[in-house]
Design an enzyme around this catalytic site. Structure first.
Site, PDB file in Angstrom:
ATOM      1  N   GLY A 414      28.057  34.027  50.707  1.00 27.28           N
ATOM      2  CA  GLY A 414      26.691  33.236  50.728  1.00 27.28           C
ATOM      3  C   GLY A 414      25.847  33.796  50.545  1.00 27.28           C
ATOM      4  O   GLY A 414      25.635  34.157  49.159  1.00 27.28           O
ATOM      5  N   GLY A 416      21.265  32.431  49.518  1.00 31.13           N
ATOM      6  CA  GLY A 416      19.582  32.072  49.883  1.00 31.13           C
ATOM      7  C   GLY A 416      18.564  32.280  48.963  1.00 31.13           C
ATOM      8  O   GLY A 416      18.794  32.542  47.340  1.00 31.13           O
ATOM      9  N   GLY A 417      17.175  32.181  49.060  1.00 30.30           N
ATOM     10  CA  GLY A 417      16.377  32.772  48.139  1.00 30.30           C
ATOM     11  C   GLY A 417      16.502  33.817  47.170  1.00 30.30           C
ATOM     12  O   GLY A 417      16.288  33.934  46.799  1.00 30.30           O
ATOM     13  N   TYR A 418      17.123  34.554  48.591  1.00 31.07           N
ATOM     14  CA  TYR A 418      17.012  36.194  47.907  1.00 31.07           C
ATOM     15  C   TYR A 418      18.013  36.239  47.095  1.00 31.07           C
ATOM     16  O   TYR A 418      17.555  37.522  46.365  1.00 31.07           O
ATOM     17  CB  TYR A 418      17.281  37.196  48.930  1.00 31.07           C
ATOM     18  CG  TYR A 418      18.310  37.058  49.555  1.00 31.07           C
ATOM     19  CD1 TYR A 418      18.456  36.200  50.956  1.00 31.07           C
ATOM     20  CD2 TYR A 418      19.629  37.171  49.585  1.00 31.07           C
ATOM     21  CE1 TYR A 418      19.535  35.450  51.385  1.00 31.07           C
ATOM     22  CE2 TYR A 418      20.800  36.959  49.880  1.00 31.07           C
ATOM     23  CZ  TYR A 418      20.893  36.582  51.092  1.00 31.07           C
ATOM     24  OH  TYR A 418      21.792  36.241  51.926  1.00 31.07           O
ATOM     25  N   GLY A 419      18.508  35.422  47.028  1.00 34.96           N
ATOM     26  CA  GLY A 419      19.889  35.715  45.842  1.00 34.96           C
ATOM     27  C   GLY A 419      21.093  35.598  46.604  1.00 34.96           C
ATOM     28  O   GLY A 419      21.369  34.382  47.721  1.00 34.96           O
ATOM     29  N   LYS A 420      22.258  36.593  46.376  1.00 36.98           N
ATOM     30  CA  LYS A 420      23.407  36.256  46.718  1.00 36.98           C
ATOM     31  C   LYS A 420      24.148  37.386  47.438  1.00 36.98           C
ATOM     32  O   LYS A 420      23.733  38.600  47.170  1.00 36.98           O
ATOM     33  CB  LYS A 420      24.950  35.767  45.924  1.00 36.98           C
ATOM     34  CG  LYS A 420      23.747  34.551  45.880  1.00 36.98           C
ATOM     35  CD  LYS A 420      25.099  33.873  43.710  1.00 36.98           C
ATOM     36  CE  LYS A 420      24.865  33.020  43.510  1.00 36.98           C
ATOM     37  NZ  LYS A 420      26.513  32.645  41.934  1.00 36.98           N
ATOM     38  N   VAL A 421      25.612  36.909  48.108  1.00 36.43           N
ATOM     39  CA  VAL A 421      25.697  38.650  49.149  1.00 36.43           C
ATOM     40  C   VAL A 421      27.391  38.346  48.975  1.00 36.43           C
ATOM     41  O   VAL A 421      27.967  36.534  48.478  1.00 36.43           O
ATOM     42  CB  VAL A 421      26.002  38.138  50.487  1.00 36.43           C
ATOM     43  CG1 VAL A 421      26.755  39.375  51.108  1.00 36.43           C
ATOM     44  CG2 VAL A 421      23.899  37.370  51.372  1.00 36.43           C
ATOM     45  N   LYS A 435      23.829  43.058  49.771  1.00 35.95           N
ATOM     46  CA  LYS A 435      23.055  41.481  49.135  1.00 35.95           C
ATOM     47  C   LYS A 435      22.552  42.035  47.981  1.00 35.95           C
ATOM     48  O   LYS A 435      21.857  42.989  47.603  1.00 35.95           O
ATOM     49  CB  LYS A 435      21.765  41.884  50.935  1.00 35.95           C
ATOM     50  CG  LYS A 435      21.228  40.037  50.663  1.00 35.95           C
ATOM     51  CD  LYS A 435      20.289  41.422  51.509  1.00 35.95           C
ATOM     52  CE  LYS A 435      18.793  40.291  51.274  1.00 35.95           C
ATOM     53  NZ  LYS A 435      17.863  40.126  52.807  1.00 35.95           N
ATOM     54  N   ASP A 531      12.516  38.088  61.926  1.00 37.69           N
ATOM     55  CA  ASP A 531      12.505  36.713  61.833  1.00 37.69           C
ATOM     56  C   ASP A 531      14.029  37.066  62.649  1.00 37.69           C
ATOM     57  O   ASP A 531      15.024  36.107  61.980  1.00 37.69           O
ATOM     58  CB  ASP A 531      12.897  37.034  59.974  1.00 37.69           C
ATOM     59  CG  ASP A 531      13.387  35.899  59.813  1.00 37.69           C
ATOM     60  OD1 ASP A 531      12.982  34.843  60.252  1.00 37.69           O
ATOM     61  OD2 ASP A 531      13.906  35.961  58.390  1.00 37.69           O
TER      62      ASP A 531
END
Length: 730
Positions: A414, A416-421, A435, A531
């Protein structure tokens, strides 16, 4: 599976390797600087439902997408493709809802078959070289919007009697006598919303502002933030005139005392989102009262508009100065006196503080090395080394690197804007999800420590558990239990891995409600998630739902009970409008978001589709429906007809209670848990089997009693870390 890479300043060509991603459903590469041609192998991705390539420097031939039979959205506007006729695949993909190919050098005549698909909602082909005679036939959908501005179309077969929104401005058909036809001008409700202002010479005092209708009054001001535009020419004022007209129509239809709307200063922020300054002027008097201001803000953030060109948005407001029922009073003389007094006081304070400054700086310098790293005193080799943590492990960077095979892309599950999983396997065989924050999105050290301490306190079978963390070599990583069956949003998508029957959806709703009730009512101190959304509800091997992602969460300590004033954060479509307006966060903001999730569970619709919020859609349908027949048409057809789903009307009612305009009128999460339990009983679910699911992979026939839903058992901690399964987003 999706690749969300828009607004990332990407350069170079689109890699052909994307054509091998057979499970890819959404590809977003718009608003980058990509060049070269679109690889032909991309057409091999037959699972794709949404393709975003607009606003790049792509060239070559327009790709052939005929094999992508599941496509619902195609966006390729503002690229430099070779000149070509309207692609044949336009008429071969029956699920298409939206086509945006503005400024892509299309030419020739538009085939009449393009309009025959009932799902089509928007066709944007402005700024091309299309010509000939436009014929829309008789089989077009009732909700179709057709934008053909600035082409070379000479005639229109159905000049009257058509039932769609058509814009042909800038075509030869609109020259001369044709200029007065309704399809030759953008329709707005009132010409007074146009800019610039056309008022006689007049001025307002220092507090008031001149409105577009030439009245001096105190406007309500704020900023409109737009996420998905279908145009790129910000200098074209007609777009903003249309927007102002749509806003004004909404205000008047809702009985709000608004005289006019002024929009100005369209700019694009660092995230490539469009921002527009808005001034909303009062009618009948020169100020709004205390009732009108929150009503206007609430209406704007519910997105009750059918907006051409702009897409969904949210509104952030400035403080209102001058309520009619308690207007600001000012006196220049008083201001001078206060200013002199404050100036003298400041001078005295500066004199007193000057001597203390150097001493304070010396003390701060001595502490600087220690305070910059809150983990400096943490010794993982000593018992009880990590203070205020319950069960969370400290992993070294090397441990994380080894268990993910040096962060191999094959282990990436996965992003997203935070980085990767990443999926990883610890030395003991435990499967985890890691994460990893990218450097641009990392929190401060103290904020990261606070999040770890918060997560370590949570132990509940319907909340994703924190296994540990890593804070070394400039990295911030969180290690979670691995949840194999993905997000609830994925399970409600057009092409899910397995089907969710009605009973299972009720159980998922109950699981998620219990997880949130635990956070609000049993965690110490209570936690507001902030959220809640279907992408943050994960499903394990047994399709038990778990609430995930606490990056925005807030602790609700005793002194905060009642409200927490904080910067507004969350996800568009799920954000509580009351929280928007007041900036006071309460647990009822989570309840609002949960209500949106309930409506998603029933309808399988996204929170915002084609600019329309799901809350508004359901509310309008309830209002128009006398016997719930129209409401039942919104139900996801994969779970059967509404008339045969026991409790579906009550779940609709609960969802709408949760999204009530007033937080005080919403139920608590504990009350929501009890209502969903009652719905399960109403549906005669004293027993059910895992075999109720349509997926052949779930054949366990163990019977589960409704006793499993008792509160005592609901808050047991689940320490399992299941392995295998599909991609998971955290």
């Amino acid at each position: 599976m999706c690749e969300i890479l828009d607004h990332n300043q990407l350069t170079g060509e689109i890699p052909e390797s994307l054509g091998s991603l057979q499970n890819l459903e959404i590809l977003r590469l718009d608003w980058n600087s990509l060049n070269g041609s679109v690889p032909s192998k991309l057409s091999n991705v037959t699972s794709l439902s949404e393709l975003y390539l607009s606003n790049n420097n792509l060239n070559g031939s327009i790709p052939d997408l005929a094999n992508m039979s599941l496509l619902t959205y195609v966006g390729m506007s503002n690229n430099s493709f070779n000149a070509s006729d309207v692609p044949a695949w336009f008429t071969k993909i029956p699920l298409l809802k939206t086509i945006y190919m503005e400024n892509t050098t299309l030419q020739g005549q538009i085939p009449v078959d393009l309009f025959r698909f009932p799902n089509l909602e928007t066709i944007g082909l402005a700024n091309n070289k299309l010509n000939g005679i436009l014929d829309i036939g008789t089989r077009y959908g009732n909700n179709l919007t057709l934008d053909l501005r600035n082409n070379s179309i000479k005639d229109f077969t159905q000049k009257t009697g058509y039932n769609m929104n058509i814009s042909l401005a800038g075509n030869p058909i609109c020259d001369g006598t044709g200029a007065t036809a309704k399809y030759c001008a953008i329709q707005i409700s009132n010409d007074s919303f146009s800019s610039p202002l056309k008022c006689p010479a007049m001025s307002c005092n220092s507090d008031k502002t001149l409105s577009p209708t030439c009245k001096c009054s105190y406007p309500y001001t704020g900023t409109l933030h737009f996420f998905s535009l279908s145009f790129s020419n910000l200098e074209n004022s007609s777009y903003f005139t249309t927007l102002a007209g749509s806003m004004m129509s909404a205000f008047l239809s809702n009985g709000l005392p608004v005289d006019s709307v002024s929009l100005s200063d369209p700019t694009v922020d660092v995230y490539s989102y469009l921002q527009i300054e808005a001034k909303i002027f009062p009618s009948t008097q020169d100020s709004f009262n205390h009732t009108s201001i929150p009503s206007i803000g609430y209406l704007l953030n519910r997105n009750p508009f059918q907006l051409q060109y702009f897409g969904p948005f949210f509104f952030t407001s400035e403080s209102y100065c001058c309520f009619a029922d308690g207007k600001k009073k000012s006196s220049s003389r008083t201001g001078i006196i206060i200013g002199v007094s404050v100036g003298c006081a400041v001078l005295v304070l500066l004199t007193l503080c000057a001597g203390l400054y150097a001493f304070r700086q010396r003390k701060m310098a001595k502490r600087a090395g220690h305070s910059s790293n809150p983990f400096e005193s943490w010794d993982r080799d000593t018992s009880g080394a990590v203070p205020q943590l319950k069960g969370a492990r400290w992993f070294s960077f090397d441990e994380i690197r080894k268990c993910t095979n040096n962060f191999s892309e094959s282990n990436c599950i996965g992003s997203g804007g935070y980085g990767k999983v990443y999926k990883g396997t610890l030395t003991a065989g435990e499967v985890v999800a890691i994460k990893r924050a990218q450097h641009g999105s990392m929190q401060g050290a103290f904020e990261f420590k606070t999040e770890i301490e918060l997560l370590s306190r949570i132990h509940h079978k319907n909340v994703v558990s924190l296994v540990g963390f890593c804070y070394e070599q400039g990295e911030q990583m969180l290690v979670y239990e691995y949840i194999p069956k993905g997000t609830l949003r994925e399970s409600l998508s057009v092409k899910p891995k397995f089907q969710l029957e009605w009973t299972r959806r009720l159980r998922i709703a109950l699981d998620a409600a219990r997880g949130l009730a635990y956070l609000h009512e049993l965690a110490d101190p209570p936690i507001i998630h902030r959220d809640v959304k279907s992408n943050n509800i994960l499903l394990d091997d047994h399709l038990t739902a778990k609430v995930a992602d606490f990056g925005l969460s807030k602790l609700l300590r005793d002194e905060d009970m009642g409200h927490v004033t904080t910067q507004v954060k969350g996800t568009l479509g799920y954000l509580d409008p009351e929280y928007y307006m007041s900036q006071q966060l309460t647990e009822k903001s989570d309840v609002y978001s949960f209500g949106v999730v309930l409506l998603e569970l029933i309808t399988a619709r996204a929170p915002i589709e084609r600019g329309k919020h799901i809350v508004r859609l359901v509310a309008e349908t309830i209002y128009d429906s006398k016997d719930n027949s129209k409401l039942h048409q919104l139900i996801d057809p994969r779970i059967g007809p509404g008339s045969k789903l026991e409790g579906v009307d009550r779940l609709f009612t609960l969802g709408m209670r949760c999204v009530n305009e007033s937080g005080a009128e919403r139920p608590s999460m504990g009350e929501a848990v009890k209502e969903i339990e009652s719905i399960l009983e109403l549906a005669s679910l004293s027993k059910y089997t895992e075999g109720d699911l349509t997926s052949s992979s779930y054949e366990d026939t163990t019977q589960v009693s409704l006793d499993d839903f008792d509160n005592d058992k609901a808050f047991d901690y689940s320490g399992k870390f299941p392995s295998g399964g599909m991609n998971t987003t955290y």
